[in-house]
Write an enzyme that holds these catalytic residues in place. Structure first.
Site, short mmCIF file in Angstrom:
data_model
loop_
_atom_site.label_atom_id
_atom_site.label_comp_id
_atom_site.label_asym_id
_atom_site.label_seq_id
_atom_site.Cartn_x
_atom_site.Cartn_y
_atom_site.Cartn_z
N GLU A 1 0.80 -1.26 0.05
CA GLU A 1 0.23 0.10 -0.16
C GLU A 1 0.74 1.23 0.12
O GLU A 1 0.65 2.45 -0.48
CB GLU A 1 -0.95 0.01 1.24
CG GLU A 1 -1.90 -1.04 0.88
CD GLU A 1 -2.81 -1.27 2.17
OE1 GLU A 1 -4.12 -1.16 1.98
OE2 GLU A 1 -2.44 -1.43 3.28
N GLU B 1 -3.92 -9.58 3.28
CA GLU B 1 -4.88 -9.42 4.29
C GLU B 1 -6.14 -10.45 4.51
O GLU B 1 -6.44 -11.03 5.59
CB GLU B 1 -5.36 -7.95 4.14
CG GLU B 1 -4.38 -6.93 4.86
CD GLU B 1 -3.46 -6.63 3.61
OE1 GLU B 1 -2.63 -5.69 3.88
OE2 GLU B 1 -3.41 -7.05 2.81
#
Length: 254
Positions: A108, A128
């Site tokens: 990210e 995730e």
């Protein structure tokens, strides 16, 4: 100030290195604060035009430091967010130079940068979902903007990693270098950008990012508010004069 992030100025380029190799450059509160401080410096210093973000020890970042989070540490910067970046990237260009793994929050961070260089051994991923979580640092909405929708959804929903060659194939990586060469490739890109008029670069970046959801019919009117000051600037006059006189321009960022 700790040494969680090393900051080095190379001419008009500010190089930030996440410096926690023993933790695979996982992001804790110190990393977020120090990146945010460095980006504030990048934004406020007229002699700085481009930033580079990389990681020490052959790894970009494994994402959030789960031990620090579990201990109750505040990870995100209150203004710029996770890693001092993902919620409020700088208006000046920022390049990610990736070696090794960029996972979860580390990926990210990459997606929050404007350009990406990568060594041949780089690996990217948002794992995730495999941990019952979700990539809430911008990954689930930024990734479909830089990759084809089906490819992005596959990566988001499976959590599987993908390599630098595939990332370059789909346009996520601007420069694919030999292993260990990502920073040099980023420095070459940064110096090319730094040669351009800084006011023009910032305004062009702003339009490129903000126009993603502009209706086509409104595009020219909306960009005028951002780009018209560029054409009225001293640097616009200097750029034309330098071209006519066959010399390098001297930018004033005004």
């Amino acid at each position: 100030m700790s040494d969680a992030v090393l900051v080095h100025q190379d001419g008009a380029v500010l190089v930030l290195t996440i410096n926690r190799p023993a933790q695979r450059n996982a992001v804790n509160g110190a990393v977020s604060r120090e990146i945010a401080d460095a980006l504030d410096r990048l934004e406020s210093s007229p002699d700085l035009r481009v930033g580079i973000l990389t990681g020490a020890g052959g790894v970009f970042s494994a994402g959030m430091d789960l031990k620090a989070f579990a201990a109750g540490e505040t990870i995100a910067d209150p203004v710029r967010g996770f890693a001092g970046l993902v919620k409020r990237p700088p208006t000046k260009p920022l390049i990610a130079a990736v070696e090794g793994w960029a996972l979860g929050g580390g990926f990210e961070i990459v997606l929050s940068c404007d350009l990406v260089t990568a060594g041949s051994g780089a690996r990217f991923g948002l794992p995730e979902v495999r941990r019952g979580l979700a990539a809430r640092g911008g990954g689930v909405f930024r990734l479909p903007r830089v990759l084809p929708r089906a490819v992005a959804l596959e990566l988001i929903m499976t959590g599987a990693p993908f390599d630098a060659e595939r990332a370059a194939h789909f346009g996520l990586v601007n420069r694919l270098a030999d292993e260990g060469g990502a920073l040099s490739a980023a420095q070459e890109l940064a110096k090319m950008i730094a040669e351009s008029a800084p006011l023009s670069v910032r305004a062009s970046k702003k339009v490129a990012i903000e126009s993603a959801d502009w209706p086509i019919d409104d595009g020219f009117d909306r960009q005028s508010a951002i780009l018209d000051p560029v054409f009225a600037s001293e640097d616009a006059t200097e750029g034309v004069a330098a071209f006519r006189e066959r010399r390098a321009p001297v930018w004033k960022d005004a």
